[in-house]
Design a protein around this motif. Sequence first.
Motif, PDB file in Angstrom:
ATOM      1  N   ASP A  10       0.850  -1.187   0.000  1.00 40.75           N
ATOM      2  CA  ASP A  10       0.000   0.000   0.000  1.00 40.75           C
ATOM      3  C   ASP A  10       0.889   1.241   0.000  1.00 40.75           C
ATOM      4  O   ASP A  10       1.818   1.336   0.810  1.00 40.75           O
ATOM      5  N   PRO A  11       0.619   2.208  -0.891  1.00 43.12           N
ATOM      6  CA  PRO A  11       1.466   3.411  -0.985  1.00 43.12           C
ATOM      7  C   PRO A  11       1.594   4.199   0.325  1.00 43.12           C
ATOM      8  O   PRO A  11       2.605   4.859   0.547  1.00 43.12           O
ATOM      9  N   VAL A  12       0.591   4.132   1.202  1.00 41.41           N
ATOM     10  CA  VAL A  12       0.659   4.906   2.452  1.00 41.41           C
ATOM     11  C   VAL A  12       1.851   4.470   3.306  1.00 41.41           C
ATOM     12  O   VAL A  12       2.403   5.272   4.071  1.00 41.41           O
ATOM     13  N   LEU A  13       2.285   3.218   3.163  1.00 42.93           N
ATOM     14  CA  LEU A  13       3.417   2.723   3.958  1.00 42.93           C
ATOM     15  C   LEU A  13       4.756   3.311   3.495  1.00 42.93           C
ATOM     16  O   LEU A  13       5.756   3.185   4.186  1.00 42.93           O
ATOM     17  N   LYS A  14       4.772   3.954   2.334  1.00 46.36           N
ATOM     18  CA  LYS A  14       6.007   4.545   1.814  1.00 46.36           C
ATOM     19  C   LYS A  14       6.012   6.071   1.932  1.00 46.36           C
ATOM     20  O   LYS A  14       6.943   6.732   1.500  1.00 46.36           O
ATOM     21  N   LYS A  15       4.941   6.626   2.516  1.00 43.01           N
ATOM     22  CA  LYS A  15       4.856   8.087   2.668  1.00 43.01           C
ATOM     23  C   LYS A  15       5.514   8.528   3.965  1.00 43.01           C
ATOM     24  O   LYS A  15       5.402   7.855   4.986  1.00 43.01           O
ATOM     25  N   VAL A  16       6.159   9.692   3.926  1.00 48.24           N
ATOM     26  CA  VAL A  16       6.686  10.307   5.149  1.00 48.24           C
ATOM     27  C   VAL A  16       5.504  11.000   5.821  1.00 48.24           C
ATOM     28  O   VAL A  16       4.784  11.780   5.189  1.00 48.24           O
ATOM     29  N   GLY A  17       5.280  10.690   7.095  1.00 48.51           N
ATOM     30  CA  GLY A  17       4.139  11.250   7.815  1.00 48.51           C
ATOM     31  C   GLY A  17       4.282  12.745   8.070  1.00 48.51           C
ATOM     32  O   GLY A  17       5.397  13.265   8.165  1.00 48.51           O
ATOM     33  N   VAL A  18       3.141  13.416   8.192  1.00 44.24           N
ATOM     34  CA  VAL A  18       3.137  14.854   8.495  1.00 44.24           C
ATOM     35  C   VAL A  18       2.868  15.053   9.985  1.00 44.24           C
ATOM     36  O   VAL A  18       2.192  14.246  10.624  1.00 44.24           O
ATOM     37  N   ASP A  19       3.402  16.139  10.527  1.00 39.70           N
ATOM     38  CA  ASP A  19       3.169  16.480  11.939  1.00 39.70           C
ATOM     39  C   ASP A  19       1.688  16.766  12.173  1.00 39.70           C
ATOM     40  O   ASP A  19       0.985  17.220  11.258  1.00 39.70           O
ATOM     41  N   ILE A  20       1.247  16.517  13.398  1.00 44.19           N
ATOM     42  CA  ILE A  20      -0.120  16.866  13.780  1.00 44.19           C
ATOM     43  C   ILE A  20      -0.061  17.814  14.973  1.00 44.19           C
ATOM     44  O   ILE A  20       0.977  17.954  15.616  1.00 44.19           O
ATOM     45  N   ASN A  40      -5.102  -6.636  19.535  1.00 46.12           N
ATOM     46  CA  ASN A  40      -5.849  -7.673  18.825  1.00 46.12           C
ATOM     47  C   ASN A  40      -4.940  -8.473  17.896  1.00 46.12           C
ATOM     48  O   ASN A  40      -5.134  -9.671  17.691  1.00 46.12           O
ATOM     49  N   ALA A  41      -3.916  -7.801  17.342  1.00 36.90           N
ATOM     50  CA  ALA A  41      -2.982  -8.447  16.412  1.00 36.90           C
ATOM     51  C   ALA A  41      -1.725  -8.950  17.121  1.00 36.90           C
ATOM     52  O   ALA A  41      -0.776  -9.381  16.465  1.00 36.90           O
ATOM     53  N   SER A  42      -1.708  -8.886  18.461  1.00 39.61           N
ATOM     54  CA  SER A  42      -0.558  -9.313  19.266  1.00 39.61           C
ATOM     55  C   SER A  42       0.722  -8.570  18.895  1.00 39.61           C
ATOM     56  O   SER A  42       1.805  -9.146  18.849  1.00 39.61           O
ATOM     57  N   GLY A  43       0.592  -7.275  18.634  1.00 41.10           N
ATOM     58  CA  GLY A  43       1.748  -6.454  18.296  1.00 41.10           C
ATOM     59  C   GLY A  43       2.308  -5.741  19.509  1.00 41.10           C
ATOM     60  O   GLY A  43       1.667  -5.667  20.560  1.00 41.10           O
ATOM     61  N   VAL A  44       3.526  -5.214  19.365  1.00 39.23           N
ATOM     62  CA  VAL A  44       4.154  -4.414  20.426  1.00 39.23           C
ATOM     63  C   VAL A  44       4.294  -2.955  19.999  1.00 39.23           C
ATOM     64  O   VAL A  44       4.739  -2.112  20.772  1.00 39.23           O
ATOM     65  N   GLY A  45       3.916  -2.666  18.767  1.00 41.65           N
ATOM     66  CA  GLY A  45       3.957  -1.305  18.255  1.00 41.65           C
ATOM     67  C   GLY A  45       3.030  -1.190  17.063  1.00 41.65           C
ATOM     68  O   GLY A  45       2.750  -2.181  16.388  1.00 41.65           O
ATOM     69  N   LEU A  46       2.539   0.029  16.828  1.00 45.29           N
ATOM     70  CA  LEU A  46       1.687   0.284  15.665  1.00 45.29           C
ATOM     71  C   LEU A  46       1.838   1.745  15.293  1.00 45.29           C
ATOM     72  O   LEU A  46       1.732   2.625  16.154  1.00 45.29           O
ATOM     73  N   ALA A  47       2.085   1.994  14.020  1.00 44.63           N
ATOM     74  CA  ALA A  47       2.234   3.363  13.530  1.00 44.63           C
ATOM     75  C   ALA A  47       1.006   3.737  12.702  1.00 44.63           C
ATOM     76  O   ALA A  47       0.384   2.884  12.063  1.00 44.63           O
ATOM     77  N   ALA A  48       0.676   5.026  12.707  1.00 45.02           N
ATOM     78  CA  ALA A  48      -0.502   5.514  11.989  1.00 45.02           C
ATOM     79  C   ALA A  48      -0.535   5.100  10.509  1.00 45.02           C
ATOM     80  O   ALA A  48      -1.603   4.741  10.010  1.00 45.02           O
ATOM     81  N   PRO A  49       0.613   5.100   9.786  1.00 48.21           N
ATOM     82  CA  PRO A  49       0.544   4.645   8.395  1.00 48.21           C
ATOM     83  C   PRO A  49       0.006   3.217   8.245  1.00 48.21           C
ATOM     84  O   PRO A  49      -0.587   2.870   7.228  1.00 48.21           O
ATOM     85  N   GLN A  50       0.196   2.400   9.277  1.00 45.40           N
ATOM     86  CA  GLN A  50      -0.274   1.018   9.216  1.00 45.40           C
ATOM     87  C   GLN A  50      -1.794   0.906   9.296  1.00 45.40           C
ATOM     88  O   GLN A  50      -2.347  -0.152   9.043  1.00 45.40           O
ATOM     89  N   ILE A  51      -2.454   2.004   9.662  1.00 43.54           N
ATOM     90  CA  ILE A  51      -3.918   2.012   9.605  1.00 43.54           C
ATOM     91  C   ILE A  51      -4.388   3.039   8.568  1.00 43.54           C
ATOM     92  O   ILE A  51      -5.528   3.491   8.588  1.00 43.54           O
ATOM     93  N   GLY A  52      -3.472   3.393   7.661  1.00 45.77           N
ATOM     94  CA  GLY A  52      -3.832   4.225   6.514  1.00 45.77           C
ATOM     95  C   GLY A  52      -3.703   5.720   6.695  1.00 45.77           C
ATOM     96  O   GLY A  52      -4.142   6.482   5.841  1.00 45.77           O
ATOM     97  N   LEU A  53      -3.076   6.171   7.793  1.00 43.77           N
ATOM     98  CA  LEU A  53      -2.936   7.608   8.047  1.00 43.77           C
ATOM     99  C   LEU A  53      -1.469   8.029   7.958  1.00 43.77           C
ATOM    100  O   LEU A  53      -0.647   7.573   8.748  1.00 43.77           O
TER     101      LEU A  53
END
Length: 196
Positions: A10-20, A40-53
Motif C-alpha cells: 500500500d502506498p501509504v506505507l512509503k509516505k513520510v508522515g506529516v506532523d499533527i 488484537n494483532a498481538s503487536g508491540v507497536g503500531l504506527a498511523a501509516p499502518q492504519i492508513g494515516l
Amino acid sequence: MILPIVAYGDPVLKKVGVDINKEYPKLDILLENMFETMYNASGVGLAAPQIGLAIRLFIVDATPFADDEDLTEAEQKLLEGFKRVFINAKITKEEGDEWVFNEGCLSIPDVREDVFRKSTITMEYLDENFEPHTEVFDGLVARVIQHEYDHIEGVLFTDKLSSLKKRLIKGKLGNISKGKIDVDYRMRFPDQKKKR
C-alpha cells in the motif's frame, strides 16, 4: 474499535508522515482504536501509516518482551511497564554498536528477518497530552521505537535487507499485497478490494 491493518504494497506505507497538532480531530478515539488494534494483532507497536494515516504518530507497548528470560531483571522491569504514545517524533541521535534482531511487522505477516540497528537512540517527541519529551532509549525498547519510527518515515524493515534477502522474499511480499495469506486479524490489502 479494531481497525484493519494496511498490508505491504500500500502506498501509504512509503509516505513520510506529516506532523499533527492538538486540534487533530478525535485523537483520543484514534489512540484508543490503535491500542485495541495492536493488542488484537498481538503487536508491540503500531504506527498511523499502518492504519492508513500518513501522520507522525505511533504507539508502543513493549510489555510482551518482558517475559524474555535472557534479559536482566532491570531490562525486564523496564519493558514490563513501557507503554507510550509518540507524536511528531524525531530521532536526534543514534549511537552505540549495531546489533541484530529478528524483526517482524503487522503489515508484513509471516515474514521475519534479521535487521541491524544502533543500540541507543535519543528522541524528541510529544506525548498524548502534547507534552514535549527528550529521552534516551536503548536495547529492545530502542529497537521497537526505531521500527515504528521508520514507519512514519516511510521505511519498512524489509527496506533494510540485503538485495539477496529481498529477492528471496519477493514472492511472499507479492502474495501479502494480493491478500494470499492467512492472518488472524483484520487487514486491508492493496491488490485486493475486499477487507478481511
